[in-house]
Design a protein around this motif. Sequence first.
Motif, PDB file in Angstrom:
ATOM      1  N   SER A 156      -2.167 115.237 -49.695  1.00 45.03           N
ATOM      2  CA  SER A 156      -1.821 116.104 -50.772  1.00 45.03           C
ATOM      3  C   SER A 156      -0.254 115.798 -50.842  1.00 45.03           C
ATOM      4  O   SER A 156       0.492 115.640 -49.909  1.00 45.03           O
ATOM      5  N   GLY A 157      -0.051 115.939 -51.990  1.00 45.50           N
ATOM      6  CA  GLY A 157       1.422 115.674 -52.607  1.00 45.50           C
ATOM      7  C   GLY A 157       1.682 114.050 -52.437  1.00 45.50           C
ATOM      8  O   GLY A 157       2.975 113.782 -52.828  1.00 45.50           O
ATOM      9  N   ALA A 158       0.783 113.302 -52.460  1.00 42.29           N
ATOM     10  CA  ALA A 158       0.890 111.683 -52.431  1.00 42.29           C
ATOM     11  C   ALA A 158       1.442 111.399 -53.942  1.00 42.29           C
ATOM     12  O   ALA A 158       2.484 110.493 -53.890  1.00 42.29           O
ATOM     13  N   ALA A 159       1.210 111.876 -54.976  1.00 45.05           N
ATOM     14  CA  ALA A 159       1.400 111.472 -56.232  1.00 45.05           C
ATOM     15  C   ALA A 159       3.082 111.845 -56.411  1.00 45.05           C
ATOM     16  O   ALA A 159       3.583 110.937 -56.970  1.00 45.05           O
ATOM     17  N   MET A 160       3.349 112.985 -56.211  1.00 40.82           N
ATOM     18  CA  MET A 160       4.765 113.511 -56.420  1.00 40.82           C
ATOM     19  C   MET A 160       5.845 112.624 -55.384  1.00 40.82           C
ATOM     20  O   MET A 160       6.767 112.198 -55.819  1.00 40.82           O
ATOM     21  N   GLN A 161       5.078 112.162 -54.288  1.00 40.19           N
ATOM     22  CA  GLN A 161       6.064 111.331 -53.117  1.00 40.19           C
ATOM     23  C   GLN A 161       6.175 110.219 -53.923  1.00 40.19           C
ATOM     24  O   GLN A 161       7.275 109.449 -53.684  1.00 40.19           O
ATOM     25  N   ALA A 162       5.114 109.524 -54.446  1.00 37.55           N
ATOM     26  CA  ALA A 162       5.272 108.231 -55.064  1.00 37.55           C
ATOM     27  C   ALA A 162       6.286 108.103 -56.251  1.00 37.55           C
ATOM     28  O   ALA A 162       7.121 107.164 -56.532  1.00 37.55           O
ATOM     29  N   VAL A 163       6.078 109.402 -57.052  1.00 38.69           N
ATOM     30  CA  VAL A 163       7.086 109.508 -58.079  1.00 38.69           C
ATOM     31  C   VAL A 163       8.548 109.405 -57.656  1.00 38.69           C
ATOM     32  O   VAL A 163       9.287 108.728 -58.344  1.00 38.69           O
ATOM     33  N   LEU A 164       8.566 110.264 -56.923  1.00 43.72           N
ATOM     34  CA  LEU A 164       9.955 110.308 -56.274  1.00 43.72           C
ATOM     35  C   LEU A 164      10.545 109.077 -55.616  1.00 43.72           C
ATOM     36  O   LEU A 164      11.867 108.831 -55.726  1.00 43.72           O
ATOM     37  N   GLY A 165       9.847 108.380 -55.035  1.00 41.95           N
ATOM     38  CA  GLY A 165      10.001 107.003 -54.408  1.00 41.95           C
ATOM     39  C   GLY A 165      10.366 106.198 -55.559  1.00 41.95           C
ATOM     40  O   GLY A 165      11.261 105.311 -55.315  1.00 41.95           O
ATOM     41  N   PHE A 179      14.341 103.134 -58.629  1.00 41.31           N
ATOM     42  CA  PHE A 179      15.001 102.474 -59.958  1.00 41.31           C
ATOM     43  C   PHE A 179      16.529 103.151 -60.166  1.00 41.31           C
ATOM     44  O   PHE A 179      17.355 102.346 -60.383  1.00 41.31           O
ATOM     45  N   ALA A 180      16.704 104.279 -59.467  1.00 42.05           N
ATOM     46  CA  ALA A 180      18.162 104.735 -59.298  1.00 42.05           C
ATOM     47  C   ALA A 180      19.101 103.625 -58.692  1.00 42.05           C
ATOM     48  O   ALA A 180      20.134 103.445 -58.863  1.00 42.05           O
ATOM     49  N   ALA A 181      18.520 103.621 -57.337  1.00 37.12           N
ATOM     50  CA  ALA A 181      19.229 102.707 -56.365  1.00 37.12           C
ATOM     51  C   ALA A 181      19.569 101.127 -57.177  1.00 37.12           C
ATOM     52  O   ALA A 181      20.558 100.622 -56.782  1.00 37.12           O
ATOM     53  N   VAL A 182      18.641 100.449 -57.757  1.00 40.66           N
ATOM     54  CA  VAL A 182      18.761  99.098 -58.231  1.00 40.66           C
ATOM     55  C   VAL A 182      19.424  99.123 -59.296  1.00 40.66           C
ATOM     56  O   VAL A 182      20.439  98.427 -59.680  1.00 40.66           O
ATOM     57  N   LEU A 183      19.539 100.464 -60.070  1.00 48.24           N
ATOM     58  CA  LEU A 183      20.448 100.437 -61.331  1.00 48.24           C
ATOM     59  C   LEU A 183      21.989 100.694 -60.842  1.00 48.24           C
ATOM     60  O   LEU A 183      22.758  99.946 -61.448  1.00 48.24           O
ATOM     61  N   VAL A 184      22.135 101.434 -59.964  1.00 44.81           N
ATOM     62  CA  VAL A 184      23.549 101.445 -59.411  1.00 44.81           C
ATOM     63  C   VAL A 184      23.923 100.358 -58.708  1.00 44.81           C
ATOM     64  O   VAL A 184      25.250  99.967 -58.984  1.00 44.81           O
ATOM     65  N   ALA A 185      23.154  99.640 -57.999  1.00 36.64           N
ATOM     66  CA  ALA A 185      23.566  98.237 -57.404  1.00 36.64           C
ATOM     67  C   ALA A 185      23.759  97.067 -58.428  1.00 36.64           C
ATOM     68  O   ALA A 185      24.570  96.566 -58.246  1.00 36.64           O
ATOM     69  N   VAL A 235       5.264 101.058 -62.922  1.00 37.50           N
ATOM     70  CA  VAL A 235       3.786 100.997 -62.555  1.00 37.50           C
ATOM     71  C   VAL A 235       3.448 100.319 -61.308  1.00 37.50           C
ATOM     72  O   VAL A 235       2.850 100.676 -60.286  1.00 37.50           O
ATOM     73  N   TRP A 236       4.060  99.183 -61.383  1.00 37.94           N
ATOM     74  CA  TRP A 236       3.864  98.376 -59.955  1.00 37.94           C
ATOM     75  C   TRP A 236       4.592  99.136 -58.605  1.00 37.94           C
ATOM     76  O   TRP A 236       3.782  99.238 -57.744  1.00 37.94           O
ATOM     77  N   ILE A 237       5.676  99.396 -58.995  1.00 42.10           N
ATOM     78  CA  ILE A 237       6.486 100.331 -57.683  1.00 42.10           C
ATOM     79  C   ILE A 237       5.641 101.545 -57.344  1.00 42.10           C
ATOM     80  O   ILE A 237       5.457 101.703 -56.159  1.00 42.10           O
ATOM     81  N   TYR A 238       5.260 102.245 -58.343  1.00 39.34           N
ATOM     82  CA  TYR A 238       4.446 103.366 -58.112  1.00 39.34           C
ATOM     83  C   TYR A 238       3.434 103.220 -57.208  1.00 39.34           C
ATOM     84  O   TYR A 238       2.832 103.710 -56.426  1.00 39.34           O
ATOM     85  N   MET A 239       2.319 102.258 -57.760  1.00 37.64           N
ATOM     86  CA  MET A 239       1.466 101.913 -57.240  1.00 37.64           C
ATOM     87  C   MET A 239       1.540 101.484 -55.829  1.00 37.64           C
ATOM     88  O   MET A 239       0.577 101.773 -54.904  1.00 37.64           O
ATOM     89  N   GLU A 240       2.526 100.543 -55.301  1.00 31.82           N
ATOM     90  CA  GLU A 240       2.879 100.108 -53.989  1.00 31.82           C
ATOM     91  C   GLU A 240       3.165 101.359 -53.008  1.00 31.82           C
ATOM     92  O   GLU A 240       2.596 101.713 -51.945  1.00 31.82           O
TER      93      GLU A 240
END
Length: 303
Positions: A169-178, A183-189, A286-291
């Motif tokens: 339960s809540g897996a989809a939201m966790q994957a979205v947040l991940g 995305f944010a970390a790579v953009l900043v880096a 999509v790749w990152i979300y699925m992983e």
Amino acid sequence: MRSSNPVFSRRGFSRDNGYAGFNTAPQAGGAAVGTQANPYAQPQAGNPYAQNPYAQNPYAQQDLQHGAPPQAPATTGRMTLDDVILRTGTTLGVLIVTAALAWALLPVDDANISRSYGIGIGAALIGMVLAFVQSFKRKASPALILTYAAFEGVFLGVISSIVDNRIASGAAMQAVLGTMAVFAAVLVAYKAGWIRVNRRFVGFVMAAALGFILLMAVNLLFAVFGGGDGLGFRSGPLGIVFGVIGILLGACFLALDFKQVEDGLAYGAPREEAWLAAFGLTLTLVWIYMEFLRIIAILNSSD
């Protein structure tokens, strides 16, 4: 869809001068990248984006007839950051809407899970075909990209609903947040210069991704013909390890996507390139979300 990303045939990888114009120089006013020719120069021999000045200026022929040189092509058709943001938002918006509809309209209870799963897999196969068609096209097709996003959304909605309702339960939201965090970390880096996308980086990422996809393909073949999870690369401890590797590869592809956008802006890429940037970013996200979703499912699945 599947744990692969048909980015190998993106326009940037197919250029003779490398990914997204490595070792090239931007137009006047852009940041210098190298010393070779600008792949977006207008016009330029061998440049796939070079435009015939007569095609954009209907009065050019008349100017020549009167002895005057033709006017330079208009520059208003160049890609801007707003174009990339708008088209990426549109593509992801279509994907999210169809994912939400699939989640709501395709139940995954015991009586309907087989039918819903079948629809999801069918949508994934159609999305995969559309993604490869666009990847091998030389020009962006907005209708094709949005149709891909729609079918991909159906698949993600079904798979996310199955994992969220039946495994964790809540897996989809966790994957979205991940995914958003990566995305944010790579953009900043990338903006801080901690990630430098050069030929060596591209070569390493492409080799690693190719090896990853080949291993997953072998695992899938063993699963199809031998049953179970094949060689075990997508379940248990090995599944978590390969899931983390998949996320890291997705982060590397994000850096390549950012480089493609940055170079396109510096080199004066035509506005249609914004659709290709949106397509590439959508594939990678999509790749990152699925992983992430796969790792969460493995961690929460019962023995």
